[in-house]
Design a protein around this motif. Structure first.
Motif, mmCIF file in Angstrom:
data_model
loop_
_atom_site.group_PDB
_atom_site.id
_atom_site.type_symbol
_atom_site.label_atom_id
_atom_site.label_comp_id
_atom_site.label_asym_id
_atom_site.label_seq_id
_atom_site.Cartn_x
_atom_site.Cartn_y
_atom_site.Cartn_z
ATOM 1 N N ALA A 185 18.244 -43.118 -43.129
ATOM 2 C CA ALA A 185 17.083 -42.108 -42.159
ATOM 3 C C ALA A 185 16.388 -41.873 -43.032
ATOM 4 O O ALA A 185 17.152 -40.460 -44.095
ATOM 5 N N ASP A 186 15.225 -41.249 -43.117
ATOM 6 C CA ASP A 186 14.478 -40.784 -44.255
ATOM 7 C C ASP A 186 13.223 -39.599 -43.579
ATOM 8 O O ASP A 186 12.590 -39.885 -43.071
ATOM 9 N N PHE A 187 13.652 -38.558 -44.054
ATOM 10 C CA PHE A 187 13.007 -37.298 -43.245
ATOM 11 C C PHE A 187 12.628 -36.637 -44.037
ATOM 12 O O PHE A 187 13.071 -36.063 -45.137
ATOM 13 N N GLY A 188 11.550 -37.179 -44.615
ATOM 14 C CA GLY A 188 10.131 -35.997 -44.417
ATOM 15 C C GLY A 188 9.361 -34.931 -44.785
ATOM 16 O O GLY A 188 9.928 -34.491 -43.763
ATOM 17 N N GLY A 189 8.450 -34.732 -44.829
ATOM 18 C CA GLY A 189 7.541 -33.882 -44.467
ATOM 19 C C GLY A 189 6.760 -33.393 -43.108
ATOM 20 O O GLY A 189 6.495 -33.006 -41.880
ATOM 21 N N GLY A 190 6.706 -34.798 -42.947
ATOM 22 C CA GLY A 190 5.539 -35.609 -42.178
ATOM 23 C C GLY A 190 6.430 -36.979 -40.990
ATOM 24 O O GLY A 190 5.520 -37.164 -40.272
ATOM 25 N N THR A 191 6.581 -37.484 -41.377
ATOM 26 C CA THR A 191 7.771 -38.653 -41.001
ATOM 27 C C THR A 191 8.786 -38.600 -40.877
ATOM 28 O O THR A 191 9.534 -38.844 -41.656
ATOM 29 N N SER A 192 9.320 -39.276 -39.745
ATOM 30 C CA SER A 192 10.856 -39.852 -39.939
ATOM 31 C C SER A 192 11.160 -41.121 -40.438
ATOM 32 O O SER A 192 10.835 -41.755 -38.705
ATOM 33 N N ASP A 193 11.777 -42.000 -40.615
ATOM 34 C CA ASP A 193 11.727 -43.612 -40.863
ATOM 35 C C ASP A 193 12.804 -43.745 -40.642
ATOM 36 O O ASP A 193 14.099 -43.535 -41.525
ATOM 37 N N PHE A 194 13.283 -45.063 -40.216
ATOM 38 C CA PHE A 194 14.524 -45.783 -40.490
ATOM 39 C C PHE A 194 14.482 -46.936 -40.687
ATOM 40 O O PHE A 194 13.721 -48.030 -39.881
ATOM 41 N N GLY A 220 15.669 -37.496 -48.108
ATOM 42 C CA GLY A 220 14.923 -36.710 -48.083
ATOM 43 C C GLY A 220 14.952 -35.509 -47.257
ATOM 44 O O GLY A 220 15.918 -34.949 -47.085
ATOM 45 N N GLY A 221 14.116 -34.554 -47.789
ATOM 46 C CA GLY A 221 14.256 -33.214 -47.667
ATOM 47 C C GLY A 221 14.636 -32.786 -46.358
ATOM 48 O O GLY A 221 15.631 -31.897 -45.967
ATOM 49 N N THR A 222 13.956 -32.840 -45.219
ATOM 50 C CA THR A 222 14.525 -32.455 -43.907
ATOM 51 C C THR A 222 15.587 -32.932 -43.589
ATOM 52 O O THR A 222 16.481 -32.535 -42.575
ATOM 53 N N SER A 223 16.308 -34.215 -44.707
ATOM 54 C CA SER A 223 17.738 -34.803 -43.718
ATOM 55 C C SER A 223 18.784 -33.198 -43.548
ATOM 56 O O SER A 223 19.932 -33.611 -43.613
ATOM 57 N N LEU A 224 18.242 -32.307 -45.306
ATOM 58 C CA LEU A 224 19.609 -31.409 -44.934
ATOM 59 C C LEU A 224 20.002 -30.246 -44.043
ATOM 60 O O LEU A 224 20.334 -29.244 -43.562
ATOM 61 N N THR A 225 18.820 -30.509 -43.132
ATOM 62 C CA THR A 225 18.259 -29.315 -42.185
ATOM 63 C C THR A 225 20.049 -29.215 -41.114
ATOM 64 O O THR A 225 20.332 -30.781 -40.281
ATOM 65 N N PRO A 226 21.017 -28.251 -40.185
ATOM 66 C CA PRO A 226 22.088 -28.961 -40.305
ATOM 67 C C PRO A 226 21.870 -30.017 -38.104
ATOM 68 O O PRO A 226 22.677 -30.491 -38.008
ATOM 69 N N ARG A 227 20.698 -29.343 -37.875
ATOM 70 C CA ARG A 227 20.415 -30.304 -36.587
ATOM 71 C C ARG A 227 20.201 -31.821 -36.812
ATOM 72 O O ARG A 227 21.025 -32.910 -35.986
ATOM 73 N N VAL A 228 19.572 -32.105 -38.056
ATOM 74 C CA VAL A 228 19.122 -33.640 -38.058
ATOM 75 C C VAL A 228 20.856 -34.388 -37.954
ATOM 76 O O VAL A 228 21.076 -34.997 -37.783
ATOM 77 N N ARG A 229 21.749 -33.701 -39.613
ATOM 78 C CA ARG A 229 23.170 -34.020 -39.989
ATOM 79 C C ARG A 229 23.404 -34.347 -38.224
ATOM 80 O O ARG A 229 24.586 -35.188 -38.240
ATOM 81 N N THR A 236 24.777 -39.203 -49.035
ATOM 82 C CA THR A 236 23.201 -38.666 -48.927
ATOM 83 C C THR A 236 23.263 -38.707 -50.275
ATOM 84 O O THR A 236 24.463 -39.326 -51.565
ATOM 85 N N GLY A 237 22.184 -38.022 -51.392
ATOM 86 C CA GLY A 237 22.238 -37.928 -52.555
ATOM 87 C C GLY A 237 20.590 -37.720 -53.127
ATOM 88 O O GLY A 237 20.661 -39.084 -53.028
ATOM 89 N N GLY A 238 20.617 -37.606 -53.913
ATOM 90 C CA GLY A 238 19.411 -38.206 -54.183
ATOM 91 C C GLY A 238 17.966 -37.958 -53.464
ATOM 92 O O GLY A 238 17.212 -38.642 -52.971
ATOM 93 N N GLU A 239 18.395 -36.450 -52.387
ATOM 94 C CA GLU A 239 17.364 -36.417 -51.335
ATOM 95 C C GLU A 239 15.972 -36.367 -51.263
ATOM 96 O O GLU A 239 15.233 -37.041 -51.141
ATOM 97 N N LEU A 240 15.216 -36.062 -52.695
ATOM 98 C CA LEU A 240 13.702 -36.214 -53.030
ATOM 99 C C LEU A 240 13.501 -37.422 -54.362
ATOM 100 O O LEU A 240 12.636 -36.991 -54.257
ATOM 101 N N THR A 241 14.292 -38.136 -55.013
ATOM 102 C CA THR A 241 14.523 -39.195 -55.255
ATOM 103 C C THR A 241 14.307 -40.270 -54.722
ATOM 104 O O THR A 241 14.057 -41.309 -56.051
ATOM 105 N N SER A 242 15.498 -40.656 -54.139
ATOM 106 C CA SER A 242 15.646 -42.418 -54.173
ATOM 107 C C SER A 242 14.787 -43.015 -53.541
ATOM 108 O O SER A 242 14.815 -44.271 -53.863
ATOM 109 N N ILE A 243 13.742 -42.385 -52.934
ATOM 110 C CA ILE A 243 12.899 -43.545 -52.293
ATOM 111 C C ILE A 243 11.940 -44.264 -53.576
ATOM 112 O O ILE A 243 11.852 -45.530 -54.030
#
Length: 429
Positions: free
Chosen positions: A188-197, A381-390, A404-411
């Motif tokens: 589950a990848d949550f960025g600024g503009g899109t959420s992709d699975f 992705g950065g938005t994955s840290l939002t409690p409601r998303v988790r 989790t891990g490497g939220e901004l760098t794994s891709i």
């Protein structure tokens, strides 16, 4: 078989990251910043007029763009989240100090400036370039073919062999490098503009194909949409949203398009042009509450989009750790003080969470996989840290399955690894 050196490039709505892979090892590219080197480079541009520069228009990117903007905001044009318009046919160009710049020109400028901060690491040597792309682009009617055309022009100078791979698949490869046991994984990848699975089967190390993609789904909403919800509830009511204007002998509602553009980070800065400001001045004269429209004009003319973005980001971060937080913004004749609870914020984003959950369901259905068959859920992705998303994934799959891990760098890390695969065509989108 000899592995080709590869560059993985995650061009993100909020941040961009690059990684280089050689002999099966992927390393993040460190990029110079005003204070320190960092692999995460803000996806932003700042323009200002300078007679000593060819064409009279100077530009900086990443953290350097933020630094230039903060030094002289009213004399700058600060553009962020411009990836959001990649697939938009309605976006033809940005007007920056009367100069018209197409998406691909903005992109090439950004990439060139990012490469200039990489100490030569992005100047060649990579035989393959693997660029991440969302499963579904942002926007109401995204045009994949148009986005591909723009990306092709944007990355044309980066290498002769360009490949595009879904961003969550890049994250899957990164996660696979961390585990030893076979597993069916929902990425589950949550960025600024899109959420992709992506649903991916990860085999044990040494398998002929370590990662086997089973299905992909996405939705063009993520962190920037959450920002829009905050703007809608805390800011726009003070700028005339829901108000009326006088047209001859009629009282009409103010068109919502002004407020839609204002709450979109990719479009707010572009409202500072002669035509838009003239139309807003006309609206102000006709509005029943002219002071509200005046506040909107002041924010636009004062180039205060970054300050507003920063204040909203601070609120979101605070609500990620606390049950309530204080919102403060002041500038351009606008002053806002508001206490916001996490429950209120989660109520505002509830429609977006519902669409995100529907996209997860589509991915599972397309893969023919039941939720209980998912061994791990890798959130990135950065938005994955939002409690409601988790919480959405904890409730669906169990907290013990979340990774989790490497939220901004794994891709970027995973894209570079994919670039070393001999059958690169099996991964491209």
């Amino acid at each position: 078989m000899t592995q080709l050196p590869a560059l993985g490039f995650d061009f993100g709505t909020t941040n961009s990251v690059a990684a280089l892979a050689v002999d099966g090892r992927s390393e993040l590219v460190q990029l110079a910043g005003p204070e320190r080197a960092d692999p995460v480079f803000r996806s932003a541009l700042c323009f200002w007029q300078d007679e000593d520069v060819r064409g009279g228009l100077a530009v900086a990117a990443g953290p350097w763009a933020i630094a230039e903007y903060l030094e002289f905001p009213e004399g700058s044009r600060f553009l962020q989240s411009f990836k959001s318009v990649a697939a938009s046919a309605s976006f033809e160009h940005a007007i920056v100090f009367e100069k018209r710049l197409r998406f691909e020109e903005l992109g090439r400028t950004f990439l060139g400036l990012m490469a200039a901060r990489a100490g030569g690491a992005l100047d060649g040597g990579a035989r393959r370039v693997v660029v991440g792309r969302p499963v579904e682009y942002a926007g109401s009617r995204p045009d994949d073919a148009l986005a591909r055309q723009r990306y092709d022009m944007m990355f044309a100078g980066f290498g002769a062999e360009i490949h595009y791979v879904y961003e969550p698949l890049g994250a899957a490869f990164s996660y696979a490098s961390r585990i030893e046991e076979p597993a069916t994984v929902l990425v589950a990848d949550f960025g600024g503009g899109t959420s992709d699975f992506s649903v991916v089967r990860i085999e044990a190390p040494g398998a002929a194909r370590r990662c086997v993609p089973l299905a992909h789904a996405g939705v063009g909403i993520a962190g920037d949409r959450f920002d829009q919800r905050i703007v809608e509830h805390l800011v726009l009511p003070l700028l005339g949203k829901g108000g009326s204007y006088r047209s001859f002998d009629k009282i009409l509602d103010i068109p919502g398009g002004w407020f839609t553009d204002f709450s979109d980070w990719s479009r707010l800065a572009l409202m500072r042009n002669r035509k838009t400001l003239a139309e807003l001045e006309k609206l102000k004269r006709a509005a029943l509450d002219p002071e509200a429209i005046g506040r909107m004009i002041a924010v636009i003319e004062g180039e205060l989009g970054y300050q507003l973005y920063h204040a909203i980001g601070a609120l979101k971060r605070a609500l990620s750790s606390d049950d309530a937080a204080h919102f403060h913004f002041e500038g351009g004749e606008l002053a806002i003080e508001a206490d916001v609870t996490r429950a209120e914020f989660e109520d505002w984003i509830a429609p977006d969470i519902a669409r995100i959950e529907a996209a997860v369901d589509r991915a599972l259905t397309m893969a023919g996989t039941e939720p209980q068959a998912i061994d791990r859920v890798f959130l990135t992705g950065g938005t994955s840290l939002t409690p409601r998303v988790r919480r959405l994934f904890a409730e669906r799959f169990g907290t013990e399955k979340l990774a989790t891990g490497g939220e901004l760098t794994s891709i970027a890390h995973g894209l570079a690894l994919i670039g070393q695969e001999p059958d690169i065509g099996a991964w491209t989108a």
